[in-house]
Scaffold this motif. Structure first.
Motif, PDB file in Angstrom:
ATOM      1  N   ASN A 159       0.816  -1.214   0.000  1.00 44.65           N
ATOM      2  CA  ASN A 159       0.000   0.000   0.000  1.00 44.65           C
ATOM      3  C   ASN A 159       0.858   1.277   0.000  1.00 44.65           C
ATOM      4  N   LEU A 160       1.819   1.317  -0.925  1.00 43.66           N
ATOM      5  CA  LEU A 160       2.728   2.453  -1.018  1.00 43.66           C
ATOM      6  C   LEU A 160       2.218   3.481  -2.015  1.00 43.66           C
ATOM      7  N   ASN A 161       2.505   4.723  -1.751  1.00 44.23           N
ATOM      8  CA  ASN A 161       2.187   5.806  -2.670  1.00 44.23           C
ATOM      9  C   ASN A 161       3.469   6.140  -3.434  1.00 44.23           C
ATOM     10  N   ALA A 162       3.810   5.311  -4.401  1.00 44.34           N
ATOM     11  CA  ALA A 162       5.079   5.430  -5.118  1.00 44.34           C
ATOM     12  C   ALA A 162       4.911   6.216  -6.410  1.00 44.34           C
ATOM     13  N   GLN A 163       5.991   6.871  -6.774  1.00 47.44           N
ATOM     14  CA  GLN A 163       6.062   7.577  -8.051  1.00 47.44           C
ATOM     15  C   GLN A 163       7.080   6.861  -8.927  1.00 47.44           C
ATOM     16  N   GLU A 164       6.835   6.883 -10.229  1.00 48.81           N
ATOM     17  CA  GLU A 164       7.779   6.273 -11.153  1.00 48.81           C
ATOM     18  C   GLU A 164       8.678   7.352 -11.719  1.00 48.81           C
ATOM     19  N   GLY A 165       9.975   7.133 -11.580  1.00 46.69           N
ATOM     20  CA  GLY A 165      10.959   8.074 -12.095  1.00 46.69           C
ATOM     21  C   GLY A 165      11.557   7.585 -13.401  1.00 46.69           C
ATOM     22  N   GLU A 166      12.729   8.074 -13.675  1.00 43.06           N
ATOM     23  CA  GLU A 166      13.441   7.735 -14.900  1.00 43.06           C
ATOM     24  C   GLU A 166      13.857   6.269 -14.924  1.00 43.06           C
ATOM     25  N   ASP A 167      13.903   5.699 -16.102  1.00 47.56           N
ATOM     26  CA  ASP A 167      14.495   4.374 -16.324  1.00 47.56           C
ATOM     27  C   ASP A 167      13.927   3.249 -15.465  1.00 47.56           C
ATOM     28  N   LEU A 188      20.050   8.042  -9.535  1.00 50.43           N
ATOM     29  CA  LEU A 188      18.770   8.619  -9.958  1.00 50.43           C
ATOM     30  C   LEU A 188      17.855   8.897  -8.765  1.00 50.43           C
ATOM     31  N   GLY A 189      17.932   8.069  -7.734  1.00 51.49           N
ATOM     32  CA  GLY A 189      16.975   8.141  -6.635  1.00 51.49           C
ATOM     33  C   GLY A 189      17.308   9.113  -5.530  1.00 51.49           C
ATOM     34  N   ILE A 190      18.558   9.174  -5.105  1.00 56.40           N
ATOM     35  CA  ILE A 190      18.916  10.062  -3.994  1.00 56.40           C
ATOM     36  C   ILE A 190      18.571  11.521  -4.303  1.00 56.40           C
ATOM     37  N   PRO A 191      18.748  12.009  -5.528  1.00 56.41           N
ATOM     38  CA  PRO A 191      18.361  13.390  -5.820  1.00 56.41           C
ATOM     39  C   PRO A 191      16.849  13.666  -5.733  1.00 56.41           C
ATOM     40  N   LYS A 192      16.040  12.646  -5.542  1.00 53.55           N
ATOM     41  CA  LYS A 192      14.599  12.848  -5.339  1.00 53.55           C
ATOM     42  C   LYS A 192      14.310  13.356  -3.926  1.00 53.55           C
ATOM     43  N   PHE A 193      15.295  13.224  -3.018  1.00 48.53           N
ATOM     44  CA  PHE A 193      15.123  13.601  -1.616  1.00 48.53           C
ATOM     45  C   PHE A 193      15.970  14.823  -1.288  1.00 48.53           C
ATOM     46  N   LYS A 194      15.425  15.706  -0.479  1.00 45.91           N
ATOM     47  CA  LYS A 194      16.190  16.833   0.052  1.00 45.91           C
ATOM     48  C   LYS A 194      16.869  16.385   1.344  1.00 45.91           C
ATOM     49  N   GLU A 195      17.851  17.167   1.802  1.00 40.36           N
ATOM     50  CA  GLU A 195      18.449  16.906   3.113  1.00 40.36           C
ATOM     51  C   GLU A 195      17.332  16.833   4.148  1.00 40.36           C
ATOM     52  N   GLY A 196      17.429  15.832   5.016  1.00 37.86           N
ATOM     53  CA  GLY A 196      16.401  15.640   6.029  1.00 37.86           C
ATOM     54  C   GLY A 196      15.233  14.809   5.523  1.00 37.86           C
ATOM     55  N   GLY A 197      15.228  14.505   4.239  1.00 36.52           N
ATOM     56  CA  GLY A 197      14.161  13.714   3.652  1.00 36.52           C
ATOM     57  C   GLY A 197      14.429  12.229   3.768  1.00 36.52           C
ATOM     58  N   SER A 198      13.354  11.462   3.698  1.00 37.11           N
ATOM     59  CA  SER A 198      13.497  10.009   3.763  1.00 37.11           C
ATOM     60  C   SER A 198      12.377   9.339   2.983  1.00 37.11           C
ATOM     61  N   GLY A 199      12.601   8.067   2.693  1.00 35.94           N
ATOM     62  CA  GLY A 199      11.608   7.294   1.966  1.00 35.94           C
ATOM     63  C   GLY A 199      12.200   6.004   1.437  1.00 35.94           C
ATOM     64  N   LYS A 200      11.632   5.543   0.339  1.00 35.63           N
ATOM     65  CA  LYS A 200      12.037   4.269  -0.252  1.00 35.63           C
ATOM     66  C   LYS A 200      12.468   4.454  -1.695  1.00 35.63           C
ATOM     67  N   LEU A 201      13.458   3.654  -2.083  1.00 33.67           N
ATOM     68  CA  LEU A 201      13.838   3.500  -3.483  1.00 33.67           C
ATOM     69  C   LEU A 201      13.530   2.060  -3.870  1.00 33.67           C
ATOM     70  N   LEU A 202      12.804   1.873  -4.964  1.00 33.49           N
ATOM     71  CA  LEU A 202      12.483   0.547  -5.481  1.00 33.49           C
ATOM     72  C   LEU A 202      13.198   0.445  -6.822  1.00 33.49           C
ATOM     73  N   ILE A 203      14.266  -0.322  -6.834  1.00 27.79           N
ATOM     74  CA  ILE A 203      15.236  -0.284  -7.929  1.00 27.79           C
ATOM     75  C   ILE A 203      15.194  -1.565  -8.746  1.00 27.79           C
ATOM     76  N   PRO A 204      14.880  -1.457 -10.044  1.00 29.10           N
ATOM     77  CA  PRO A 204      14.939  -2.639 -10.903  1.00 29.10           C
ATOM     78  C   PRO A 204      16.379  -3.119 -11.052  1.00 29.10           C
ATOM     79  N   SER A 205      16.544  -4.383 -11.371  1.00 30.36           N
ATOM     80  CA  SER A 205      17.874  -4.985 -11.407  1.00 30.36           C
ATOM     81  C   SER A 205      18.837  -4.265 -12.346  1.00 30.36           C
ATOM     82  N   ALA A 206      18.345  -3.754 -13.463  1.00 33.11           N
ATOM     83  CA  ALA A 206      19.227  -3.064 -14.413  1.00 33.11           C
ATOM     84  C   ALA A 206      19.842  -1.805 -13.820  1.00 33.11           C
TER      85      ALA A 206
END
Length: 149
Positions: free
Chosen positions: A38-46, A104-122
């Motif tokens: 039940n995550l509210n995930a966004q799809e980013g690049e690649d 690609l994922g860490i720049p989605k967060f600002k300092e002090g920010g937190s969350g999840k990265l769901l990373i495909p194998s590639a």
């Protein structure tokens, strides 16, 4: 006609098809994980997916920056393969020196920010894996960006 080019293209075709199939499998696995949890995930690049749980208020990292983060890394089955939290100290590294999913994922967060990265194998360790991560593994990271250095 350049026959060498034609032969190289024919030889590459199964590899490209295989990568495309793995990408589709990974995307399906990630979408199932998002639904199951039940995550509210966004799809980013690649093919990267991310969840911002805490927005943060500081700087945003770029590929040229070094970052200090706390993280835990999991396989889709829940097995933890790494944790700066378990070691009791945040990790500091140049963003350019880590897997593409983090670049690609860490720049989605600002300092002090937190969350999840769901990373495909590639965007992780691909078909080779590591000693603790099997080949073609989707990776889930809980991350907190402490500081952009």
């Amino acid at each position: 006609m350049n026959y060498k080019f034609f032969i190289l293209c024919l030889l590459a075709l199964p590899f490209l098809t295989s990568c495309e199939k793995q990408s589709e499998k990974d995307r399906e696995k990630i979408l199932n994980y998002i639904e199951d949890n039940n995550l509210n995930a966004q799809e980013g690049e690649d093919g990267l997916f991310y969840v911002i749980e805490v927005e943060g208020t500081g700087d945003t990292a770029s590929i040229a920056d070094e970052v200090e983060v706390h993280y835990e890394g999991f396989l889709l089955n829940g097995d933890k393969f790494d944790s700066s939290i378990d070691r009791g100290t945040p990790a500091t590294f140049p963003l350019a020196n880590v897997i593409k999913g983090w670049q690609l994922g860490i720049p989605k967060f600002k300092e002090g920010g937190s969350g999840k990265l769901l990373i495909p194998s590639a965007l992780g360790y691909g078909a080779t894996g590591t000693s603790s991560i099997p080949a073609n593994s989707v990776l889930i990271f809980d991350v907190e960006v402490i500081e952009v250095l």
